[in-house]
Design a protein around this motif. Structure first.
Motif, PDB file in Angstrom:
ATOM      1  N   GLN A 132      32.476  46.532  29.742  1.00 43.70           N
ATOM      2  CA  GLN A 132      33.004  45.507  28.850  1.00 43.70           C
ATOM      3  C   GLN A 132      33.404  44.281  29.660  1.00 43.70           C
ATOM      4  O   GLN A 132      33.623  44.359  30.871  1.00 43.70           O
ATOM      5  CB  GLN A 132      34.223  46.028  28.078  1.00 43.70           C
ATOM      6  CG  GLN A 132      33.925  47.221  27.174  1.00 43.70           C
ATOM      7  CD  GLN A 132      35.175  47.795  26.539  1.00 43.70           C
ATOM      8  OE1 GLN A 132      36.300  47.505  26.948  1.00 43.70           O
ATOM      9  NE2 GLN A 132      34.988  48.628  25.525  1.00 43.70           N
ATOM     10  N   VAL A 133      33.492  43.152  28.973  1.00 43.28           N
ATOM     11  CA  VAL A 133      34.005  41.930  29.603  1.00 43.28           C
ATOM     12  C   VAL A 133      35.176  41.413  28.779  1.00 43.28           C
ATOM     13  O   VAL A 133      35.250  41.680  27.572  1.00 43.28           O
ATOM     14  CB  VAL A 133      32.905  40.836  29.708  1.00 43.28           C
ATOM     15  CG1 VAL A 133      31.895  41.192  30.768  1.00 43.28           C
ATOM     16  CG2 VAL A 133      32.223  40.569  28.357  1.00 43.28           C
ATOM     17  N   PRO A 134      36.104  40.722  29.457  1.00 38.16           N
ATOM     18  CA  PRO A 134      36.066  40.307  30.851  1.00 38.16           C
ATOM     19  C   PRO A 134      36.563  41.396  31.790  1.00 38.16           C
ATOM     20  O   PRO A 134      37.105  42.423  31.366  1.00 38.16           O
ATOM     21  CB  PRO A 134      37.013  39.114  30.882  1.00 38.16           C
ATOM     22  CG  PRO A 134      38.059  39.484  29.871  1.00 38.16           C
ATOM     23  CD  PRO A 134      37.301  40.166  28.766  1.00 38.16           C
ATOM     24  N   CYS A 135      36.390  41.107  33.059  1.00 39.40           N
ATOM     25  CA  CYS A 135      36.943  41.914  34.133  1.00 39.40           C
ATOM     26  C   CYS A 135      37.398  40.927  35.204  1.00 39.40           C
ATOM     27  O   CYS A 135      36.814  39.850  35.345  1.00 39.40           O
ATOM     28  CB  CYS A 135      35.895  42.878  34.673  1.00 39.40           C
ATOM     29  SG  CYS A 135      36.439  43.930  36.040  1.00 39.40           S
ATOM     30  N   MET A 136      38.438  41.276  35.928  1.00 37.46           N
ATOM     31  CA  MET A 136      38.962  40.408  36.977  1.00 37.46           C
ATOM     32  C   MET A 136      39.083  41.176  38.272  1.00 37.46           C
ATOM     33  O   MET A 136      39.446  42.358  38.285  1.00 37.46           O
ATOM     34  CB  MET A 136      40.337  39.874  36.584  1.00 37.46           C
ATOM     35  CG  MET A 136      40.985  38.939  37.600  1.00 37.46           C
ATOM     36  SD  MET A 136      42.808  39.073  37.631  1.00 37.46           S
ATOM     37  CE  MET A 136      43.022  40.651  38.472  1.00 37.46           C
TER      38      MET A 136
END
Length: 219
Positions: free
Chosen positions: A62-66
């Motif tokens: 899934q997005v977002p990712c940091m």
């Protein structure tokens, strides 16, 4: 340097808006949602949430990712709170009480607003707002939103912002969830103080630049 994975047409709008507000340099890796592609695993498919390289970063796909100095976060509202706490200056909490209040408003948005607001957006985007079934579903979702919206309306009756008499990450988190319901104009009109606050949030240059980038992406 902090890295954000995700396209603008996703919940990545939340950290991307915040990063525009604080002018923090960062790496942006556009990762499109796999469901938007005819064959996300094709050799010529763009980098997407089903790409093995991305799944190695975020197994949820899934997005977002940091990623920030080895810390990986995969929930957009946790990402914004981390960025604000570490890099955000006045947009982040200044003491423990403000941190608690930011979490309170963020959780209200996540648990009581987002799902129903997204349902309204989905119905309207698919043209269902002119069909009896769609209108009925919007009415149900709107009714579920009236209680949290009334909570916000009372707050904004005496406050311009959610926390500390200034714009903070709490306003970004809540505004981005409320935004999904804006197509239900009659519902928003019932809560004029909430609508005025949303207008203040969405008139900020950082929001406008974020939305311009979002509109520039393919739908």
């Amino acid at each position: 340097m902090l890295t954000i994975y995700g396209v603008y047409r996703s919940r990545a709008t939340r950290p991307l808006w915040l990063l525009a507000e604080i002018a923090l340099p960062f790496n942006h890796v556009p990762v499109i949602q796999a469901y938007r592609l005819p064959n996300p695993r094709a050799e010529d498919a763009p980098f997407n949430t089903a790409s093995p390289e991305y799944l190695a970063v975020n197994p949820l796909g899934q997005v977002p990712c940091m990623e920030d100095e080895g810390l990986i976060l995969t929930e957009s509202l946790a990402i914004t709170q981390h960025i604000a706490r570490v890099h955000g200056g006045a947009l982040g909490p200044q003491d423990a009480a403000e941190e608690a209040l930011i979490s309170q408003w963020t959780l209200l948005a996540a648990t009581s607003i987002e799902a129903c607001a997204l349902e309204i957006q989905r119905i309207l985007a698919n043209g269902g707002g002119v069909q009896p079934e769609g209108q009925a579903a919007i009415a149900i979702a709107s009714e579920k939103l009236r209680r949290p919206f009334a909570r916000l309306e009372r707050h904004f009756g005496g406050n311009d912002w959610l926390v500390g008499d200034r714009f903070t990450v709490a306003d970004i988190n809540v505004a981005e969830c409320v935004r999904y319901s804006q197509g239900a104009t009659a519902l928003i009109a019932e809560f004029p103080a909430l609508g005025a606050w949303l207008g203040r949030c969405q008139s900020r240059p950082a929001f406008l630049s974020m939305m311009a980038a979002r509109e520039a992406e393919p739908a």
